[in-house]
Scaffold this active site. Sequence first.
Site, PDB file in Angstrom:
ATOM      1  N   GLU A  15      -7.810 -15.067   4.966  1.00 18.02           N
ATOM      2  CA  GLU A  15      -7.330 -15.466   6.301  1.00 18.02           C
ATOM      3  C   GLU A  15      -6.864 -14.247   7.099  1.00 18.02           C
ATOM      4  O   GLU A  15      -7.108 -14.153   8.304  1.00 18.02           O
ATOM      5  CB  GLU A  15      -6.175 -16.475   6.156  1.00 18.02           C
ATOM      6  CG  GLU A  15      -6.657 -17.867   5.746  1.00 18.02           C
ATOM      7  CD  GLU A  15      -5.516 -18.799   5.382  1.00 18.02           C
ATOM      8  OE1 GLU A  15      -5.687 -20.018   5.552  1.00 18.02           O
ATOM      9  OE2 GLU A  15      -4.450 -18.322   4.911  1.00 18.02           O
TER      10      GLU A  15
ATOM     11  N   ARG B 280      17.188 -34.888  23.516  1.00 21.36           N
ATOM     12  CA  ARG B 280      17.235 -33.781  22.547  1.00 21.36           C
ATOM     13  C   ARG B 280      18.681 -33.284  22.402  1.00 21.36           C
ATOM     14  O   ARG B 280      18.927 -32.095  22.334  1.00 21.36           O
ATOM     15  CB  ARG B 280      16.321 -32.642  22.965  1.00 21.36           C
ATOM     16  CG  ARG B 280      15.798 -31.849  21.780  1.00 21.36           C
ATOM     17  CD  ARG B 280      15.166 -30.537  22.172  1.00 21.36           C
ATOM     18  NE  ARG B 280      14.466 -29.962  21.035  1.00 21.36           N
ATOM     19  CZ  ARG B 280      14.234 -28.673  20.877  1.00 21.36           C
ATOM     20  NH1 ARG B 280      14.621 -27.804  21.768  1.00 21.36           N
ATOM     21  NH2 ARG B 280      13.597 -28.239  19.825  1.00 21.36           N
TER      22      ARG B 280
ATOM     23  N   ASP C  93      11.934 -17.062  18.952  1.00 18.15           N
ATOM     24  CA  ASP C  93      12.074 -18.357  19.633  1.00 18.15           C
ATOM     25  C   ASP C  93      13.509 -18.863  19.489  1.00 18.15           C
ATOM     26  O   ASP C  93      14.437 -18.107  19.181  1.00 18.15           O
ATOM     27  CB  ASP C  93      11.025 -19.332  19.066  1.00 18.15           C
ATOM     28  CG  ASP C  93      10.583 -20.376  20.079  1.00 18.15           C
ATOM     29  OD1 ASP C  93      11.366 -21.311  20.328  1.00 18.15           O
ATOM     30  OD2 ASP C  93       9.467 -20.265  20.632  1.00 18.15           O
TER      31      ASP C  93
ATOM     32  N   LYS D 122      10.261 -16.390  27.014  1.00 20.17           N
ATOM     33  CA  LYS D 122       9.654 -17.725  27.019  1.00 20.17           C
ATOM     34  C   LYS D 122      10.724 -18.640  27.611  1.00 20.17           C
ATOM     35  O   LYS D 122      11.794 -18.798  27.029  1.00 20.17           O
ATOM     36  CB  LYS D 122       9.293 -18.135  25.591  1.00 20.17           C
ATOM     37  CG  LYS D 122       8.719 -19.539  25.469  1.00 20.17           C
ATOM     38  CD  LYS D 122       8.316 -19.805  24.016  1.00 20.17           C
ATOM     39  CE  LYS D 122       7.900 -21.239  23.784  1.00 20.17           C
ATOM     40  NZ  LYS D 122       7.734 -21.529  22.349  1.00 20.17           N
TER      41      LYS D 122
ATOM     42  N   ASP E  88       2.463 -26.125  36.325  1.00 16.46           N
ATOM     43  CA  ASP E  88       2.085 -26.346  37.723  1.00 16.46           C
ATOM     44  C   ASP E  88       1.996 -25.012  38.447  1.00 16.46           C
ATOM     45  O   ASP E  88       2.464 -23.984  37.947  1.00 16.46           O
ATOM     46  CB  ASP E  88       3.090 -27.287  38.394  1.00 16.46           C
ATOM     47  CG  ASP E  88       4.522 -26.771  38.291  1.00 16.46           C
ATOM     48  OD1 ASP E  88       4.808 -25.726  38.878  1.00 16.46           O
ATOM     49  OD2 ASP E  88       5.352 -27.421  37.607  1.00 16.46           O
TER      50      ASP E  88
HETATM   51  C1  GLA Z   1      10.104 -26.442  22.891  1.00 20.65           C
HETATM   52  C2  GLA Z   1       8.954 -25.472  22.946  1.00 20.65           C
HETATM   53  C3  GLA Z   1       8.631 -24.991  21.557  1.00 20.65           C
HETATM   54  C4  GLA Z   1       9.841 -24.324  20.973  1.00 20.65           C
HETATM   55  C5  GLA Z   1      11.017 -25.288  20.970  1.00 20.65           C
HETATM   56  C6  GLA Z   1      12.295 -24.601  20.553  1.00 20.65           C
HETATM   57  O1  GLA Z   1       9.755 -27.623  22.276  1.00 20.65           O
HETATM   58  O2  GLA Z   1       7.848 -26.032  23.574  1.00 20.65           O
HETATM   59  O3  GLA Z   1       7.546 -24.103  21.587  1.00 20.65           O
HETATM   60  O4  GLA Z   1      10.151 -23.184  21.720  1.00 20.65           O
HETATM   61  O5  GLA Z   1      11.230 -25.850  22.249  1.00 20.65           O
HETATM   62  O6  GLA Z   1      13.371 -25.439  20.564  1.00 20.65           O
END
Ligand code: GLA
Length: 746
Positions: free
Chosen positions: A618, A447, A370, A480, A538
């Site tokens: 878990e 942000r 991410d 993503k 959407d």
């Molecule tokens: C957004 C996304 C999160 C993550 C953050 C990273 O808020 O929805 O899942 O990827 O950005 O900054």
Amino acid sequence: MSIRYNAENGVISLETRGTLYQMQADDYGMLLHIYYGRKLAGEDAVRLLRYTDRGFSGNPYTRTNGRGYSADTLPQEYGGCNTGDYRVSAVSLVLADGSRGAELLFEDYEILEGKYTIPGMPYVRAGASRPQTLRVRLRDRVSGLAADLYYGVFEEEDVITRTVCLINEGTEPITLEKAASMSIDFPFAPEGGFEVMHFHGRHCMERIPERLPLGRGVVSFGSMRGMSSHHNNPFAILCAPVTTEDAGECYGFMLAYSGNHKEEFEVDQAGSTRVTAGIAQENFSWRLAPGECFFAPEAILSFSAEGFNGLSHCFHRILRRNVIPERFAGLKRPVLVNSWEAMYMDFNADKLLKLAADAKALDMDMLVLDDGWFGKRDRDDSGLGDWYVNEKKLGCTMKQLAEKVNALGMKFGLWVEPEMISEDSDLYRAHPDWAVCDPGRKPVLSRNQLVLDMSREDVQEYLFEALGRILRDAPISYLKWDFNRAVANVYSNALPKDRQGEFSHRFVLGTYALLERLAESFPEVMIEGCAGGGGRFDAGMLYYCPQIWCSDDTDPVERLEIQRGTSYGYPACSMGAHVSASPNHQTGRQTPFGLRGMTAMAGTFGYELDPGKLSDAEKEQVREQIADFRRYDRLLREGRYYRLGNHPELSDHQAWMVAAEDGSEALLTAVITHVRANGPFIRICLKGLDASAVYRVAAYRISGVTFEKTAVGETYGGAALMYAGISLPLLYGDYPSVQIYFKKER
Ligand code: GLA
């Protein structure tokens, strides 16, 4: 034949399996909306048209046969403006001489095999369906503005799509100030009047249904945030007061669009209801030079006489099969582990490889890296736009990292946020004019970031090159695609001052163009949409991204509401949903691991935690959850999803289920949201089964405590499961839940 023209009375009928949509081009040239609803066994509903002289509703100058003929009182299919219809108009414009009128009168029509397309914008694809297209041409004889109304008729799917192409066939420029995708009039309301259900929300709580009675006047929902938004989804339902999840009539209107939008519902002087939907009128204008045309985004319409579940099935099916890219539609979705809630921006290659190895040991399929891997990005106030790998932070190249992840038997995915730019970035220092900002002002920060001017071709080119380089350099299977602020200070340095009203739509077109180019060059890369969670959930984004991160709120109890609301319009296979850590990072709530798995299984399923930190018990549950998800994968992706119960907010439990279209299997999930001492029994009636078949309980999972025996192996008749229902065992603990899998035996 799903489209028919009756030459005797000018009625055009669009027929689907269960619905009929009728309009009539009358002898004056008004295109009147006659009917949309259940089929009428071959008849038309033209006798419902009524003509009466209503005071202050004027008449066209050349219509001499009485005062009962008025654009203001007759049901319109797509009315003009400033020509005597005082209801919410579909178009609004300024002609070269400053006048603002358009009388859109019928000129001709055409029936075509297949489905029309929309250049540069998402639309419902023909796919394996056999749609027909109706094109009706309306024209304003004074200005030369033509309006081509397009209807796509998906017979089997019970779906009608609409768009409009406005063409300047005159000799002077025309400035559009509104160009709705659709407009429709319902002259008669059900007993008690129509109600509208819309889907509002906020960051971390998206698509919450709210059902309101429509009184006189105009009610509208929409977004001016430059994105379809967390706050008002471009989907709404018109229904009768008696409509429930499983019975009653309802209409759904969904825009395949990701930018500013508006849905308007007006009840007029005589109780007639007009619905319009399209790009929001505010801040919008579009200059049409002679010969130019403008396409409105597509609207997707469906009608159900079988309640909201029936309507949802139509939308789910068309989105799954005809909107989501075909190459992903039938694909098993990878079980991924996402680094965000596992380690936020605090990572390097060693930590990530450990995460991947731990995830692999639990049978996951993909590691998604991410935010935080590029430019100077250890906090969220810098680096956006600098799409080159921070090798110092990682300790290796992206290629090396991705290859090592692959060597563990895991795929590799990456987070990007292409449409954004940080002030503290090399890109901003080189191209400050690429950031969206109106002259002489300090931009609104959100942000800590600014928005890139996606309307510019040089910006699109830069992003295509930058993302292309990353995708070519390393074996990346998934992106993503995030979007973490709303657009403000709308203005483009690349547009002339009299065309700034085009900015917001051009921005969206720029994003679509980039997504389209990437899909062409890297068809195997799956893109998951995201916008601070579900801020751009959407049908427009689904055209490029088969799944969208549903919400930044990963608390399973909150997700019950978010996913249920989302399910009215969107299929489960499009909802990004992960098991996250407890206590939850957004709410601090502690929930059982089993519940988290069952709620994530109502979406795409994956993990948003560090598997290395899990206990052995878990870990065992993760293995079971993944095995369950794989076993149910096809059923979850392709089955019919049912919301069970009408008022979960008034109830102590919430339940949903998925049944295979052929009734061969079904998966029921129920969560006790409020455990009570000495509580009542809970009975659940299933849906969508074969009433005459016998089903066996093939799997029964309980998360929580019960002192009763579960019913694995027991058999029930389909009718008994649907009409008598099953009674759940008494369950104790925090948010206990059950998941029961039924398999048709005979
Ligand atoms: C957004 C996304 C999160 C993550 C953050 C990273 O808020 O929805 O899942 O990827 O950005 O900054």
